[in-house]
Write a protein that holds these residues in place. Structure first.
Motif, mmCIF file in Angstrom:
data_model
loop_
_atom_site.group_PDB
_atom_site.id
_atom_site.type_symbol
_atom_site.label_atom_id
_atom_site.label_comp_id
_atom_site.label_asym_id
_atom_site.label_seq_id
_atom_site.Cartn_x
_atom_site.Cartn_y
_atom_site.Cartn_z
ATOM 1 N N GLN A 433 8.989 -8.709 -9.176
ATOM 2 C CA GLN A 433 8.866 -7.824 -8.011
ATOM 3 C C GLN A 433 9.633 -8.414 -6.828
ATOM 4 O O GLN A 433 9.633 -9.613 -6.611
ATOM 5 N N GLN A 434 10.247 -7.508 -6.060
ATOM 6 C CA GLN A 434 10.962 -7.948 -4.871
ATOM 7 C C GLN A 434 9.984 -8.511 -3.864
ATOM 8 O O GLN A 434 8.876 -8.004 -3.730
ATOM 9 N N LYS A 435 10.409 -9.549 -3.145
ATOM 10 C CA LYS A 435 9.534 -10.079 -2.105
ATOM 11 C C LYS A 435 9.584 -9.152 -0.902
ATOM 12 O O LYS A 435 10.669 -8.786 -0.434
ATOM 13 N N THR A 436 8.416 -8.711 -0.420
ATOM 14 C CA THR A 436 8.390 -7.881 0.787
ATOM 15 C C THR A 436 7.455 -8.550 1.789
ATOM 16 O O THR A 436 6.248 -8.621 1.586
ATOM 17 N N ASP A 437 8.011 -9.060 2.849
ATOM 18 C CA ASP A 437 7.198 -9.802 3.814
ATOM 19 C C ASP A 437 6.051 -8.988 4.386
ATOM 20 O O ASP A 437 4.979 -9.513 4.656
ATOM 21 N N LYS A 438 6.278 -7.674 4.552
ATOM 22 C CA LYS A 438 5.236 -6.924 5.236
ATOM 23 C C LYS A 438 3.941 -6.862 4.433
ATOM 24 O O LYS A 438 2.865 -6.761 4.990
ATOM 25 N N ASP A 439 4.031 -6.929 3.094
ATOM 26 C CA ASP A 439 2.807 -6.853 2.303
ATOM 27 C C ASP A 439 2.134 -8.205 2.094
ATOM 28 O O ASP A 439 0.932 -8.281 1.902
ATOM 29 N N THR A 440 2.950 -9.231 2.136
ATOM 30 C CA THR A 440 2.372 -10.525 1.769
ATOM 31 C C THR A 440 1.568 -11.116 2.915
ATOM 32 O O THR A 440 2.006 -11.124 4.066
ATOM 33 N N ASP A 441 0.401 -11.595 2.574
ATOM 34 C CA ASP A 441 -0.460 -12.295 3.529
ATOM 35 C C ASP A 441 0.332 -13.450 4.153
ATOM 36 O O ASP A 441 0.969 -14.230 3.461
ATOM 37 N N SER A 442 0.273 -13.542 5.458
ATOM 38 C CA SER A 442 1.106 -14.537 6.150
ATOM 39 C C SER A 442 0.732 -15.971 5.780
ATOM 40 O O SER A 442 1.538 -16.882 5.890
ATOM 41 N N ARG A 443 -0.512 -16.125 5.333
ATOM 42 C CA ARG A 443 -0.918 -17.479 4.989
ATOM 43 C C ARG A 443 -0.219 -17.950 3.693
ATOM 44 O O ARG A 443 -0.113 -19.136 3.426
#
Lengths: 474, 474
Positions: A433-443
């Motif tokens: 899966q492509q990395k999408t910053d908006k979905d990933t928990d910032s931690r």
């Protein structure tokens, strides 16, 4: 004496001398068959030691990464653990032994295995000596006792039921009959060890091994009748529920009933529901390899397929193809596939080095051996990408070290070096899966991109746990 | 001819004949040193097979507990798994081999171990033959190639770099020099297998083993400096939070910092807090051995102490005593203690039986071997009570089969037979909490006292997994 008589006498003498000389030379020839033992080259008692290994350019010298004030204690504790390791992994069955030439003794050199505390006939003991008025052999062992039949006349047996057995007879046939009845029984219960037996006649001596093993109960897996009873999918997740759900949906699209085991150490666990989906909640951020070890500990099928929580199944993700290769190659333990075209694999070059210093390890990216006979799309390596089918029992025996909390990958294959037979095949592919910053928990990023101290920790771990002097990541 | 001449002739003739006869008898004696090979008894190629084992009174015949309509398929699948098991657990290194008597060949019989694909000198190859005009030896292998030095004059070498090597020379010294330089390299990458080398001269032949092994990286544990870095306490809990809390308080009373790992498959999990306490939440009622395997998969210390969730620590629960015995006996894997005076232990009597039928297993209550040298309060057995210290890596290699969801105990030791060296010591005791119905969740009894079908399931499991014909619980 007349001339004729003298001539006859001369002829007879010459004939006798000729015959005598020819017999003498024949005897001399036979004598050469038995070279006096003192003329032979001395035999080594162990294979030559490889000596220290070299930490050339590119290697991290591990002792430079240890806290200086703790260094001496660490070295001392490591040496002690290494001694225990040697006691557990070697026995007299590792010793170098030889069959010497021109010995009248016959004896087993491999394959004589006994159960502990159980009297077992020693096969093939015989003496093939020339005529003597009397024959005497001695057998001695260290960890057991020897017995034989009670002899009839013309033979004496001393030491029956003890560690040294002496058999004597004027008849070679009777002596060999008694030798054929010699049994050995170990006297200390042990599940995997050995003894050495010494077999002597006159100045001839042979030493042969006795393997002492408690037979194992087999531990077999029932493959059942379809892929669901053969393979479990395992994964570990941390703060990536959206990716995880994409993965699960894609699995279900192609494998509607296959069991999926999820180890989850997220901070606020979200309950994942679904038939044949088993979710295990760990202490928060407990760690990557702890989660891997957990997931694998729950597998009940013969094989498991490791996937990361951000993979996605496609029509090229045919688990059956990996199972087919495994089934055709029973000695294989792990088969890696390809992650969206990325077929990462490596070989491990390991030198044991010297006992005090430790070994040298080189992880050689794209290092490999040769292809798998009959499967040109597959070849052997030491480690593969994080998408692989593994034999459950073999992988559990190696384990994923729960001390590795953050980034780790090759360590599983390092700990498994010499225990796991690993291959990689290029025809089974999983998507990424492509990395999408908006979905990933910032931690998430904070934990995945560890501080320098985590890498230092790993080097310290390699120093102690793997008894290494230096390591190189190629 | 005069009388005197005839007499002289006669004397010379008699003297010659006497000398001839004595030489002849000397030669005959030497000839007996080399018995013609055809006169020796034929050597076995394997140890005698034990044959089928007997399921006498008291044994449950496992096939009687299998669903009849599935019986044939189960037998077929089991036979296939067993063939794979054999392929994985044996090699030419199990074959029975012998050193024959009066052979001019010298060769290694044990200890010649090589890395895969790596050329390694064969130690100790020599020919000790009588004078000949020319000497010719042949060496052949199956899974590798042989090489030697390029010979000087007076010798020829055929097959260097191939599986059959022939060395010929008119000088025994030169031949032996070339033999001393022979190296073997395996041609297929394998981590644990063997090859057999055949060494021939005239009508003499020797076969000796070559062990092919990829050396392992050691995997050592740092014992640190106190009990907390040496032992982790592990337990599994289900619907018994009040008992669990009593246990935890008692542990903390004596060991304020030791890590405790709890595998919990209760229906409504209650969060257990506390420093150095790690709780893992499983799918509800996932099962007893699944929980045990989970807890043990999370251990990072060299040893773990297994306790049940209704035990209670007392001043006699001295973990250090068990660690001391383990440390003094590096080959031990498990040491059981005593649960409130109850020191349950058993031996396992296992016969492998015939391949098609399977083995016979007898769990003999209070069966044991002998005491541990130096530790008269301890003795060896096959299995112990559910209060034990275990070497983490050894226990993980055996594992607790997650298929065993309800009652189970001996199965860990059965799966571990031949892999775990087990002892029981009577001086370390843990208490056992009284059963109080009013506190225990009513669902608990239902799960702990399983229906008949659970016992049937276990017998089916023994049939397949452990390849058994019958089992007896003494």
């Amino acid at each position: 004496m007349g001339v004729l008589s003298r001539a006859r006498l001369l002829v007879v003498a010459v004939v006798c001398v000729t015959i005598l000389l020819s017999f003498y030379s024949v005897i001399l020839t036979h004598k050469e068959v038995s070279t006096a033992p003192s003329q032979r080259s001395p035999l080594p008692s162990h294979l030559p030691s490889p000596g220290p290994c070299n930490c050339t350019k590119g290697y991290a010298i591990l002792k430079d990464h240890l806290p200086k004030e703790k260094y001496e204690e660490l070295v001392k504790r490591r040496a002690k653990e290494f001694q225990q390791h040697k006691a557990r992994t070697s026995s007299v069955l590792s010793r170098l032994l030889f069959a010497v030439a021109n010995s009248p003794l016959q004896y087993p050199i491999q394959g004589y295995t006994v159960r502990p505390l159980t009297s077992t006939l020693i096969p093939g003991l015989e003496l093939h000596a020339g005529k003597r008025s009397s024959y005497k052999v001695l057998l001695s062992v260290s960890k057991g006792i020897l017995t034989t039949e009670i002899p009839a006349e013309e033979a004496t047996v001393k030491g029956a039921g003890e560690a040294v057995l002496i058999i004597e007879s004027s008849s070679l046939g009777i002596l060999n009959h008694l030798l054929a009845k010699v049994s050995y029984a170990s006297t200390v219960y042990h599940i995997n060890t050995g003894d050495l037996a010494s077999f002597q006649f006159e100045n001839h001596k042979a030493v042969f091994p006795i393997a002492i093993k408690q037979p194992h109960l087999p531990v077999l897996y029932d493959m059942g009748t379809n892929i669901n009873s053969q393979v479990t999918i395992t994964t570990k997740t941390f703060l990536r529920y959206s990716e995880l759900k994409v993965l699960l949906n894609s699995i279900r699209h192609f494998y509607s009933k296959i069991k999926v085991i999820i180890a989850d150490d997220s901070f606020e666990p979200e309950h994942i529901t679904g038939e044949n989906i088993q979710q295990y909640i760990m202490p928060p951020a407990q760690g990557w390899f702890a989660g891997r070890n957990l997931a694998v500990s729950q597998v009940t099928t013969k094989y498991f397929l490791w996937v990361d929580d951000d993979f996605v199944f496609t029509e090229k993700t045919k688990i059956e193809k990996l199972v087919e290769v495994m089934e055709a190659n029973p000695e294989l333990d792990v088969i890696g596939g390809s992650v969206q075209g990325n077929r990462f694999y490596f070989s491990l070059v390991y030198e044991e080095g010297e006992e005090m210093d430790g070994g040298c390890l080189y992880r050689k990216s794209h290092g490999k051996f040769h292809s798998l006979p009959g499967y040109p799309q597959c070849f052997l390596a030491s480690g593969v990408v994080n998408f692989f089918l593994a034999r459950t029992d073999a992988a559990q025996k190696v384990g994923f070290d729960p001390q590795l909390q953050r980034t780790a990958h090759s360590e599983f294959f390092m700990d498994g070096l010499g225990s796991l037979l690993v291959a990689t095949c290029d025809d089974v592919v999983v998507g990424h899966q492509q990395k999408t910053d908006k979905d990933t928990d910032s931690r998430y990023k904070k934990f995945r991109n560890p501080e320098r101290s985590v890498n230092e920790f790993k080097l310290e771990l390699h120093f102690f746990k793997n008894h290494l002097k230096c390591i190189r990541y190629g």
